[in-house]
Scaffold this motif. Structure first.
Motif, PDB file in Angstrom:
ATOM      1  N   PRO A 179       0.941  -1.499  -0.018  1.00 49.22           N
ATOM      2  CA  PRO A 179      -0.078  -0.033   0.261  1.00 49.22           C
ATOM      3  C   PRO A 179       0.599   1.540   0.253  1.00 49.22           C
ATOM      4  O   PRO A 179       1.909   1.198   0.543  1.00 49.22           O
ATOM      5  CB  PRO A 179      -1.085  -0.172   1.115  1.00 49.22           C
ATOM      6  CG  PRO A 179       0.152  -0.872   2.350  1.00 49.22           C
ATOM      7  CD  PRO A 179       1.100  -1.620   1.691  1.00 49.22           C
ATOM      8  N   ILE A 180       0.423   2.401  -0.503  1.00 52.67           N
ATOM      9  CA  ILE A 180       1.071   3.713  -0.612  1.00 52.67           C
ATOM     10  C   ILE A 180      -0.063   4.874  -0.164  1.00 52.67           C
ATOM     11  O   ILE A 180      -1.378   4.616  -0.316  1.00 52.67           O
ATOM     12  CB  ILE A 180       1.689   4.117  -1.845  1.00 52.67           C
ATOM     13  CG1 ILE A 180       0.035   4.397  -2.927  1.00 52.67           C
ATOM     14  CG2 ILE A 180       2.122   3.568  -2.651  1.00 52.67           C
ATOM     15  CD1 ILE A 180       0.554   5.204  -3.668  1.00 52.67           C
ATOM     16  N   LEU A 181       0.334   5.450   0.329  1.00 53.96           N
ATOM     17  CA  LEU A 181      -0.112   6.958   0.971  1.00 53.96           C
ATOM     18  C   LEU A 181       0.216   8.199   0.134  1.00 53.96           C
ATOM     19  O   LEU A 181       1.274   8.213   0.741  1.00 53.96           O
ATOM     20  CB  LEU A 181      -0.467   6.595   2.608  1.00 53.96           C
ATOM     21  CG  LEU A 181      -1.608   7.423   3.019  1.00 53.96           C
ATOM     22  CD1 LEU A 181      -2.979   7.314   2.850  1.00 53.96           C
ATOM     23  CD2 LEU A 181      -1.308   7.596   4.919  1.00 53.96           C
ATOM     24  N   VAL A 182      -0.363   8.434   0.078  1.00 59.62           N
ATOM     25  CA  VAL A 182       0.548   9.948  -0.961  1.00 59.62           C
ATOM     26  C   VAL A 182      -0.902  11.248  -0.228  1.00 59.62           C
ATOM     27  O   VAL A 182      -2.136  11.217  -0.243  1.00 59.62           O
ATOM     28  CB  VAL A 182      -0.066  10.037  -2.947  1.00 59.62           C
ATOM     29  CG1 VAL A 182       0.403  11.167  -2.698  1.00 59.62           C
ATOM     30  CG2 VAL A 182       0.463   8.795  -3.306  1.00 59.62           C
ATOM     31  N   LEU A 183      -0.475  12.200   0.346  1.00 64.99           N
ATOM     32  CA  LEU A 183      -1.093  13.531   1.055  1.00 64.99           C
ATOM     33  C   LEU A 183      -0.183  14.490   0.773  1.00 64.99           C
ATOM     34  O   LEU A 183       0.953  14.526   0.951  1.00 64.99           O
ATOM     35  CB  LEU A 183      -0.960  12.899   3.209  1.00 64.99           C
ATOM     36  CG  LEU A 183      -1.340  11.714   3.520  1.00 64.99           C
ATOM     37  CD1 LEU A 183      -1.214  11.342   5.244  1.00 64.99           C
ATOM     38  CD2 LEU A 183      -3.350  12.010   3.145  1.00 64.99           C
ATOM     39  N   PRO A 184      -0.719  15.535   1.161  1.00 66.15           N
ATOM     40  CA  PRO A 184      -0.037  16.879   0.583  1.00 66.15           C
ATOM     41  C   PRO A 184       0.386  17.385   1.275  1.00 66.15           C
ATOM     42  O   PRO A 184       1.961  18.369   1.567  1.00 66.15           O
ATOM     43  CB  PRO A 184      -1.817  17.931   0.781  1.00 66.15           C
ATOM     44  CG  PRO A 184      -2.493  17.162   2.010  1.00 66.15           C
ATOM     45  CD  PRO A 184      -2.933  15.835   1.523  1.00 66.15           C
ATOM     46  N   GLU A 185       0.179  17.255   3.480  1.00 66.76           N
ATOM     47  CA  GLU A 185       1.423  17.431   4.013  1.00 66.76           C
ATOM     48  C   GLU A 185       2.308  17.050   4.910  1.00 66.76           C
ATOM     49  O   GLU A 185       1.492  15.469   5.131  1.00 66.76           O
ATOM     50  CB  GLU A 185       0.480  18.844   5.230  1.00 66.76           C
ATOM     51  CG  GLU A 185       0.597  20.286   3.970  1.00 66.76           C
ATOM     52  CD  GLU A 185       1.524  20.590   3.862  1.00 66.76           C
ATOM     53  OE1 GLU A 185       3.382  20.217   4.529  1.00 66.76           O
ATOM     54  OE2 GLU A 185       1.762  21.348   2.670  1.00 66.76           O
ATOM     55  N   LEU A 186       3.190  16.858   5.680  1.00 66.35           N
ATOM     56  CA  LEU A 186       3.268  15.645   7.032  1.00 66.35           C
ATOM     57  C   LEU A 186       2.494  15.310   7.892  1.00 66.35           C
ATOM     58  O   LEU A 186       1.878  14.303   8.249  1.00 66.35           O
ATOM     59  CB  LEU A 186       4.149  15.953   7.197  1.00 66.35           C
ATOM     60  CG  LEU A 186       5.896  15.715   8.053  1.00 66.35           C
ATOM     61  CD1 LEU A 186       5.987  14.145   7.561  1.00 66.35           C
ATOM     62  CD2 LEU A 186       6.971  15.933   8.486  1.00 66.35           C
ATOM     63  N   LYS A 187       1.789  17.053   8.409  1.00 67.80           N
ATOM     64  CA  LYS A 187       1.347  16.548   9.398  1.00 67.80           C
ATOM     65  C   LYS A 187      -0.101  16.036   9.165  1.00 67.80           C
ATOM     66  O   LYS A 187      -0.154  15.259  10.321  1.00 67.80           O
ATOM     67  CB  LYS A 187       0.521  18.148   9.516  1.00 67.80           C
ATOM     68  CG  LYS A 187      -0.135  17.879  11.522  1.00 67.80           C
ATOM     69  CD  LYS A 187      -1.021  19.511  11.621  1.00 67.80           C
ATOM     70  CE  LYS A 187      -1.368  19.922  13.106  1.00 67.80           C
ATOM     71  NZ  LYS A 187      -2.141  18.609  13.316  1.00 67.80           N
ATOM     72  N   ASP A 188      -0.603  15.618   7.705  1.00 67.55           N
ATOM     73  CA  ASP A 188      -1.756  15.082   7.661  1.00 67.55           C
ATOM     74  C   ASP A 188      -1.534  12.866   7.507  1.00 67.55           C
ATOM     75  O   ASP A 188      -1.913  11.988   8.203  1.00 67.55           O
ATOM     76  CB  ASP A 188      -1.887  15.010   6.114  1.00 67.55           C
ATOM     77  CG  ASP A 188      -2.684  16.479   5.885  1.00 67.55           C
ATOM     78  OD1 ASP A 188      -3.261  16.770   6.792  1.00 67.55           O
ATOM     79  OD2 ASP A 188      -2.417  16.755   4.577  1.00 67.55           O
ATOM     80  N   ALA A 189       0.169  12.662   7.390  1.00 67.42           N
ATOM     81  CA  ALA A 189       0.116  11.374   7.537  1.00 67.42           C
ATOM     82  C   ALA A 189       0.719  11.494   9.278  1.00 67.42           C
ATOM     83  O   ALA A 189      -0.122  10.126   9.786  1.00 67.42           O
ATOM     84  CB  ALA A 189       1.127  11.397   6.984  1.00 67.42           C
TER      85      ALA A 189
END
Length: 154
Positions: free
Chosen positions: A60-70
């Motif tokens: 699985p991959i997770l693509v998010l706009p910001e580090l805080k989101d992760a």
């Protein structure tokens, strides 16, 4: 069982994204590849290529706009932000006490993390007395040591 979330932050290079992803996908202990703040060719053509690789490796991959989101989404017990500019050296023995680890490498050379991002986790270095190592090299150093400890070969 330990969960290792392996991340790359602030990246524009398609090739660096592919190299980092291949490394992460080939390590059985990496639960997710986490990509944050992608731009340029990394976002345009890199993400589709990495998606194909993720499917091929069944990862699985997770693509998010910001580090805080992760961090908010994954809720790791510890977050490590790796930069060779950090003063503090990573302590692998302490790291082994955690079961849910998010480790983030910078996609750009130099500091890679601004002051706000540095406050979101532990800002650490991996290799003593080495400066201009990219994310793939640093991730390789980390994984060598991590795998030795997890598999009890040290």
């Amino acid at each position: 069982m330990k969960e290792l979330y392996f991340g790359l932050h602030n990246l524009t290079s398609n090739q660096r994204l592919l190299d980092f992803s291949k490394l992460a996908f080939n390590i059985k202990y990496v639960k997710y590849l986490v990509l944050t703040k992608l731009g340029g060719t990394a976002a345009q053509s890199g993400v589709p290529e990495v998606s194909k690789l993720a499917f091929k490796y069944n990862k699985p991959i997770l693509v998010l706009p910001e580090l805080k989101d992760a961090i908010d989404l994954l809720k790791p017990e510890i977050t490590l932000l790796v930069s060779q500019n950090a003063e503090k050296q990573i302590d692998f023995n302490i790291l082994m006490k955690y079961d849910k680890i998010l480790i983030i490498f910078s996609g750009i050379e130099g500091s890679g993390f601004n002051k706000i991002e540095q406050s979101l986790g532990e800002y650490v270095r991996i290799v003593e007395d080495a400066q201009d190592l990219g994310a793939v090299s640093l991730a390789s150093f980390f994984l060598c040591k991590y795998l030795q400890l997890v598999e009890g070969k040290v």
